[in-house]
Scaffold this motif. Structure first.
Motif, PDB file in Angstrom:
ATOM      1  N   UNK A  94       0.831  -1.203   0.000  1.00  0.00           N
ATOM      2  CA  UNK A  94       0.000   0.000   0.000  1.00  0.00           C
ATOM      3  C   UNK A  94       0.870   1.259   0.000  1.00  0.00           C
ATOM      4  N   UNK A  95       1.930   1.256   0.787  1.00  0.00           N
ATOM      5  CA  UNK A  95       2.818   2.414   0.854  1.00  0.00           C
ATOM      6  C   UNK A  95       3.414   2.730  -0.515  1.00  0.00           C
ATOM      7  N   UNK A  96       3.724   1.698  -1.288  1.00  0.00           N
ATOM      8  CA  UNK A  96       4.252   1.932  -2.638  1.00  0.00           C
ATOM      9  C   UNK A  96       3.186   2.532  -3.541  1.00  0.00           C
ATOM     10  N   UNK A  97       1.949   2.040  -3.414  1.00  0.00           N
ATOM     11  CA  UNK A  97       0.863   2.568  -4.239  1.00  0.00           C
ATOM     12  C   UNK A  97       0.583   4.041  -3.916  1.00  0.00           C
ATOM     13  N   UNK A  98       0.632   4.395  -2.653  1.00  0.00           N
ATOM     14  CA  UNK A  98       0.261   5.748  -2.281  1.00  0.00           C
ATOM     15  C   UNK A  98       1.279   6.794  -2.733  1.00  0.00           C
ATOM     16  N   UNK A  99       2.518   6.379  -3.006  1.00  0.00           N
ATOM     17  CA  UNK A  99       3.505   7.351  -3.486  1.00  0.00           C
ATOM     18  C   UNK A  99       3.136   7.880  -4.871  1.00  0.00           C
ATOM     19  N   UNK A 100       2.294   7.139  -5.616  1.00  0.00           N
ATOM     20  CA  UNK A 100       1.894   7.555  -6.965  1.00  0.00           C
ATOM     21  C   UNK A 100       0.419   7.933  -7.034  1.00  0.00           C
ATOM     22  N   UNK A 101      -0.262   7.930  -5.900  1.00  0.00           N
ATOM     23  CA  UNK A 101      -1.705   8.180  -5.888  1.00  0.00           C
ATOM     24  C   UNK A 101      -2.039   9.603  -6.324  1.00  0.00           C
ATOM     25  N   UNK A 102      -3.198   9.750  -6.940  1.00  0.00           N
ATOM     26  CA  UNK A 102      -3.712  11.089  -7.240  1.00  0.00           C
ATOM     27  C   UNK A 102      -4.781  11.481  -6.221  1.00  0.00           C
ATOM     28  N   UNK A 103      -5.379  10.480  -5.577  1.00  0.00           N
ATOM     29  CA  UNK A 103      -6.386  10.702  -4.546  1.00  0.00           C
ATOM     30  C   UNK A 103      -6.123   9.731  -3.410  1.00  0.00           C
ATOM     31  N   UNK A 104      -6.232  10.204  -2.162  1.00  0.00           N
ATOM     32  CA  UNK A 104      -5.988   9.340  -1.009  1.00  0.00           C
ATOM     33  C   UNK A 104      -6.983   9.696   0.091  1.00  0.00           C
ATOM     34  N   UNK A 143       4.204  16.442  -2.355  1.00  0.00           N
ATOM     35  CA  UNK A 143       4.443  15.867  -3.673  1.00  0.00           C
ATOM     36  C   UNK A 143       3.836  16.711  -4.790  1.00  0.00           C
ATOM     37  N   UNK A 144       4.526  16.739  -5.919  1.00  0.00           N
ATOM     38  CA  UNK A 144       4.015  17.394  -7.112  1.00  0.00           C
ATOM     39  C   UNK A 144       3.989  16.377  -8.245  1.00  0.00           C
ATOM     40  N   UNK A 145       2.857  16.229  -8.962  1.00  0.00           N
ATOM     41  CA  UNK A 145       1.589  16.928  -8.738  1.00  0.00           C
ATOM     42  C   UNK A 145       0.977  16.533  -7.390  1.00  0.00           C
ATOM     43  N   UNK A 146       0.190  17.433  -6.809  1.00  0.00           N
ATOM     44  CA  UNK A 146      -0.338  17.179  -5.468  1.00  0.00           C
ATOM     45  C   UNK A 146      -1.382  16.074  -5.438  1.00  0.00           C
ATOM     46  N   UNK A 147      -1.493  15.452  -4.284  1.00  0.00           N
ATOM     47  CA  UNK A 147      -2.517  14.438  -4.035  1.00  0.00           C
ATOM     48  C   UNK A 147      -3.726  15.123  -3.417  1.00  0.00           C
ATOM     49  N   UNK A 148      -4.927  14.672  -3.781  1.00  0.00           N
ATOM     50  CA  UNK A 148      -6.156  15.152  -3.149  1.00  0.00           C
ATOM     51  C   UNK A 148      -6.432  14.272  -1.930  1.00  0.00           C
ATOM     52  N   UNK A 149      -6.294  14.845  -0.728  1.00  0.00           N
ATOM     53  CA  UNK A 149      -6.462  14.090   0.513  1.00  0.00           C
ATOM     54  C   UNK A 149      -7.831  14.326   1.132  1.00  0.00           C
ATOM     55  N   UNK A 188      -4.492  23.453   0.793  1.00  0.00           N
ATOM     56  CA  UNK A 188      -5.475  23.530  -0.296  1.00  0.00           C
ATOM     57  C   UNK A 188      -5.970  22.173  -0.772  1.00  0.00           C
ATOM     58  N   UNK A 189      -5.163  21.131  -0.626  1.00  0.00           N
ATOM     59  CA  UNK A 189      -5.542  19.808  -1.139  1.00  0.00           C
ATOM     60  C   UNK A 189      -5.930  18.831  -0.036  1.00  0.00           C
ATOM     61  N   UNK A 190      -6.262  19.366   1.148  1.00  0.00           N
ATOM     62  CA  UNK A 190      -6.614  18.516   2.279  1.00  0.00           C
ATOM     63  C   UNK A 190      -8.015  18.837   2.775  1.00  0.00           C
ATOM     64  N   UNK A 191      -8.847  17.817   2.871  1.00  0.00           N
ATOM     65  CA  UNK A 191     -10.171  17.941   3.499  1.00  0.00           C
ATOM     66  C   UNK A 191     -10.154  17.107   4.769  1.00  0.00           C
ATOM     67  N   UNK A 192     -10.421  17.735   5.899  1.00  0.00           N
ATOM     68  CA  UNK A 192     -10.416  17.050   7.186  1.00  0.00           C
ATOM     69  C   UNK A 192     -11.796  17.176   7.821  1.00  0.00           C
ATOM     70  N   UNK A 193     -12.400  16.029   8.120  1.00  0.00           N
ATOM     71  CA  UNK A 193     -13.723  16.012   8.739  1.00  0.00           C
ATOM     72  C   UNK A 193     -13.682  15.201  10.029  1.00  0.00           C
ATOM     73  N   UNK A 194     -14.452  15.650  11.009  1.00  0.00           N
ATOM     74  CA  UNK A 194     -14.573  14.948  12.278  1.00  0.00           C
ATOM     75  C   UNK A 194     -15.940  14.270  12.333  1.00  0.00           C
ATOM     76  N   UNK A 195     -15.930  12.997  12.691  1.00  0.00           N
ATOM     77  CA  UNK A 195     -17.187  12.279  12.906  1.00  0.00           C
ATOM     78  C   UNK A 195     -17.624  12.521  14.344  1.00  0.00           C
ATOM     79  N   UNK A 196     -18.781  13.151  14.558  1.00  0.00           N
ATOM     80  CA  UNK A 196     -19.199  13.486  15.926  1.00  0.00           C
ATOM     81  C   UNK A 196     -19.491  12.242  16.753  1.00  0.00           C
ATOM     82  N   UNK A 197     -19.383  12.401  18.063  1.00  0.00           N
ATOM     83  CA  UNK A 197     -19.635  11.279  18.972  1.00  0.00           C
ATOM     84  C   UNK A 197     -21.036  10.710  18.779  1.00  0.00           C
ATOM     85  N   UNK A 198     -22.031  11.611  18.659  1.00  0.00           N
ATOM     86  CA  UNK A 198     -23.408  11.130  18.499  1.00  0.00           C
ATOM     87  C   UNK A 198     -23.718  11.015  17.015  1.00  0.00           C
ATOM     88  N   UNK A 199     -23.772   9.802  16.526  1.00  0.00           N
ATOM     89  CA  UNK A 199     -24.081   9.546  15.122  1.00  0.00           C
ATOM     90  C   UNK A 199     -24.702   8.152  15.030  1.00  0.00           C
TER      91      UNK A 199
END
Length: 283
Positions: free
Chosen positions: A103-113, A163-169, A202-213
Motif C-alpha cells: 500500500x505504501x508503494x501505491x500511495x507514493x503515486x496516488x492522485x487521490x488518497x 508531492x508534485x503533482x499534489x494528491x487530493x487528501x 489547499x488539497x486537504x479535506x479534514x472532517x470529524x465524525x461526531x460522537x453522536x451519530x
C-alpha cells in the motif's frame, strides 16, 4: 488497519518491520565508504551528527536516511555524489509493517488518497510526539531504536503532502480519537494545532465524525482508499496483526460507497475546524 488504524500505515505497530532491498544496498555503500575512509561508526557518527546506533541502523538497511544524514555523509565520505544520487530511489519501507508496504508503494503515486480512522490519528497526520506515544503504548515493548525507526517511517510518509503533482487528501476521524488524550495534554495540544494547520492546506479535506451519530457507515472499522494515475481505485483494511489490499472491483466499489456515506455523516470541514478549535481551547 493501515498499520497505522496502526501505520504500517496508521498507527501502532503489528508485525516486525523489515528492510527493503534498496535500503540494504544504500546502507552497504555507506558502510563500504566509511570503512574505506578508516572511520569507526562512532567516529563517522560524530562527523554526521548522528549516534553510532543510527549509523548502524542505516548501514544495516533498517532505517530510512533523512536528508541531513545524506548530505553530511556525502561531505564526510569524500563528496562522491553516490549517496545523493541513490537517495531519491530508496523505497520507504524501513519501519513499516511488512503487510503495509505494498500500500505504501501505491500511495507514493496516488492522485487521490482517502482515510477513515476510528482508533488512532492517521499516520499521515500524526506529530512526532504523538507517533512516539502511540508506538510506545502498544505491546510488545520496543527499545529506543525500534521506536525511532517506526516513528521515522511514519513521518517520512508525510512527504506525500509536498508531492508534485499534489494528491487530493480526505480524512475522516472519529471525535473520540481526538479527545482520547494520547501522550497527555501537551501532546494533544500540539496534535490539535497540527491538525488545524494541515486542514488549511489547499488539497486537504479534514472532517470529524461526531460522537453522536446513530446512523454510521463505519461500524466495520477503519478503511483507506486511493486512486492511481490511471484512475483505478484500491482499498486497504487493517487488523491487529495484518492488513489486506482490496483490488476486486466489486469490493472496492463497496468500500467507496461506505466512504461516501461517511463523508455525508461527518461534520463539514469548517464545522470540523470549529470543533477542533473548541477542543484545543478546553485543554
Amino acid at each position: 488497519m493501515a498499520h497505522e488504524c496502526t501505520d504500517g500505515g496508521t498507527g501502532t505497530g503489528g508485525a516486525e518491520p523489515g528492510a527493503s532491498d534498496s535500503l540494504r544496498t544504500f546502507g552497504a555503500v555507506v558502510q563500504a565508504l566509511r570503512e574505506h575512509g578508516g572511520l569507526s561508526r562512532e567516529e563517522f557518527g560524530s562527523l554526521v551528527r548522528f549516534s553510532k546506533h543510527t549509523v548502524a541502523s542505516v548501514e544495516q538497511g533498517r532505517r530510512m536516511p533523512d536528508r541531513d544524514f545524506v548530505e553530511r555523509a556525502e561531505e564526510a565520505l569524500g563528496n562522491t555524489g553516490a549517496l545523493r544520487k541513490a537517495a531519491p530511489h530508496l523505497s520507504r519501507q524501513a519501519g513499516l509493517a511488512s503487510w503495509f508496504r505494498q500500500w505504501a508503494r501505491l500511495e507514493t503515486r496516488a492522485v487521490t488518497l482517502w482515510t477513515y480512522e476510528c482508533r488512532v490519528i492517521p499516520g499521515l497526520l500524526q506529530t512526532e510526539r504523538y507517533a512516539r506515544a502511540v508506538t510506545e503504548s502498544v505491546p510488545p515493548v520496543k527499545d529506543e531504536e525500534q521506536v525511532a525507526e517506526q516513528v521515522a517511517a511514519r513521518l517520512e510518509r508525510q512527504r506525500l503532502f509536498e508531492r508534485k503533482p499534489p494528491i487530493a487528501f480526505s480524512f475522516i476521524i472519529e471525535q473520540a480519537v481526538v479527545e482520547r488524550g494520547t501522550g497527555g495534554p501537551d501532546v494533544t495540544r500540539e496534535l490539535l494545532d497540527s491538525l488545524l494547520e494541515r486542514s488549511l492546506q489547499f488539497n486537504v479535506e479534514l472532517q470529524i465524525m461526531p460522537r453522536y451519530q446513530p446512523d454510521h457507515a463505519g461500524f466495520d472499522g477503519p478503511l483507506m482508499l486511493l486512486e492511481s494515475p490511471d484512475n483505478k481505485w484500491f482499498g486497504y483494511a487493517e487488523g491487529q496483526r495484518g492488513g489486506m489490499l482490496i483490488t476486486d472491483p466489486k469490493e472496492v466499489s463497496i468500500t467507496l460507497q461506505r466512504y461516501a456515506k461517511l463523508r455525508s455523516q461527518a461534520l463539514a470541514s469548517e464545522d470540523s475546524r470549529s470543533l477542533l478549535k473548541q477542543l484545543r481551547g478546553a485543554l
